[in-house]
Design an enzyme around this catalytic site. Sequence first.
Site, PDB file in Angstrom:
ATOM      1  N   ASN A   1       1.642  -1.332  -0.089  1.00 47.55           N
ATOM      2  CA  ASN A   1      -0.162   0.251   0.115  1.00 47.55           C
ATOM      3  C   ASN A   1       0.449   1.318  -0.129  1.00 47.55           C
ATOM      4  OD1 ASN A   1      -2.441   1.600   0.042  1.00 47.55           O
ATOM      5  ND2 ASN A   1      -3.024   0.686   2.273  1.00 47.55           N
TER       6      ASN A   1
ATOM      7  N   HIS B   1      -8.853   3.882   7.665  1.00 47.93           N
ATOM      8  CA  HIS B   1     -10.051   1.819   7.707  1.00 47.93           C
ATOM      9  C   HIS B   1     -10.880   2.338   8.235  1.00 47.93           C
ATOM     10  CE1 HIS B   1      -5.633   1.908   6.755  1.00 47.93           C
ATOM     11  NE2 HIS B   1      -6.192   1.025   5.870  1.00 47.93           N
TER      12      HIS B   1
END
Length: 464
Positions: free
Chosen positions: A315, A351
């Site tokens: 990521n 998140h």
Amino acid sequence: MAAPLLENLSESLAAPEPAVRLLLSILIGYPCALVYRRFLFYQPATVIHLFHTFSGLALAAFNFGPQIYHSAVCVVVQFLMLRLMGRTVTTVLSSFTFQMVYLLAGYYYTATEEYDIKWTMPQCVLTLKLVGLSYDYYDGGKEPSQLTSEQKNSALPSVPSLLEVCGFSYFYGGFLVGPQFTLRSYQKLVAGELSDCPGKPPNSVIPATKRFALGFLCLVIYAIFSPYYPDSYFLTDEYDAQPFWYRCVFLLLWAKIILYKYVSCWVIAEGVCILSGLGYNGVVDGEHKWDACANMKVWVFETTPLFGGTISSFNINTNAWAARHVFKRLRFLGNKSLSHVATLLFLTFWHGLHSGYLVCFSMEFFIITVERQALAVVRDSPLLSKLANSAFYPLIYVVQQFLHWLFMGYPLVPFCLFTYDKWLKVYSSIYFCGHVFFLLTFLILPYIRKAMVPKKERSPTKQD
């Protein structure tokens, strides 16, 4: 007509229909990029913005139906902030607050105890884009001497148009799962500047095909092995009844397989960006690079025995965004550890609101802290350095990889299981081995350093 076809396809693939829709949408990015290269590359910027906007909106509607209004609201509000509030700190703070509150509200009202593909998934990608846009617009009003090199590359000299912001936000190569890129990069794409052949479509078909093939391979690995390592197995009596070593090995293999879900999507999406030209990253040592939108360093991810190596290869664009817009902007705190904690706290809430995210990122911080201290001891100890570079290294590497993937899986458990009743049950079944291992290592390392590191090597380490 499309619904029955998708239903049959999802049944054939033994995959949920939303996952099939997402995968098809990522793949549709390739023909979209080909259309752009073949028919739109030399068209005016307005035409290109319209194509990117409506193709992205179509993919969003295909996946989320009328819920696409959430992204549209955030894009319009962001544009109005830039237009009406100007290059001010208030603009940046207002943008950050609005976009994050909207995202968190979405998480709150749509939360379940399972991983669902819903409108909040692309919304979290869009949130970073739009907040980053406000930072870049703010930086564009500063003197060049006040900016870092990366801020100079992304700073906006003028306020973008609404159509430009829409094209940037809904670009088919990055709207659904990323990667992150700046508006300046998007502007260069539209201007035809991101090419190894100035004024012509880039020679990026082969690099894009390679990334697609690699991403497809990762997808096949995930599709074949994921049924054997489901998240739900952790919560069964059968898992609890297995020997401790079996539970640990299952955790290790599960972690390795589950991450291919993310790797495959990101690498395939990167191929779309490369094909369009957005992935062009200039010339390095006489070779054209296409890694501007790389979200994965797959070789490093597969071979590194270090936790830090895995995190730095995974990521990448999101981590780079957090470093650029959160970590480095907190320099005024005067404490890197405090900035690091604040950045991880931001990523936790970005998140979602489940407790598992907080446990995951706090464990990540602790693991990285312990690993850095351990590496410093090995570096400063002549005996340990010699051992690490000896003929025994292959054996050491195998042991490192086992521990590495076992304890990579450990923080992934709460990340994937979300709620405390689930991840607490799993941690109890493996006796909180990750916490025990790293806490003991943290407590023992000072004594190992005292015993293994000569006195003359200790002072610089303390200063670091």
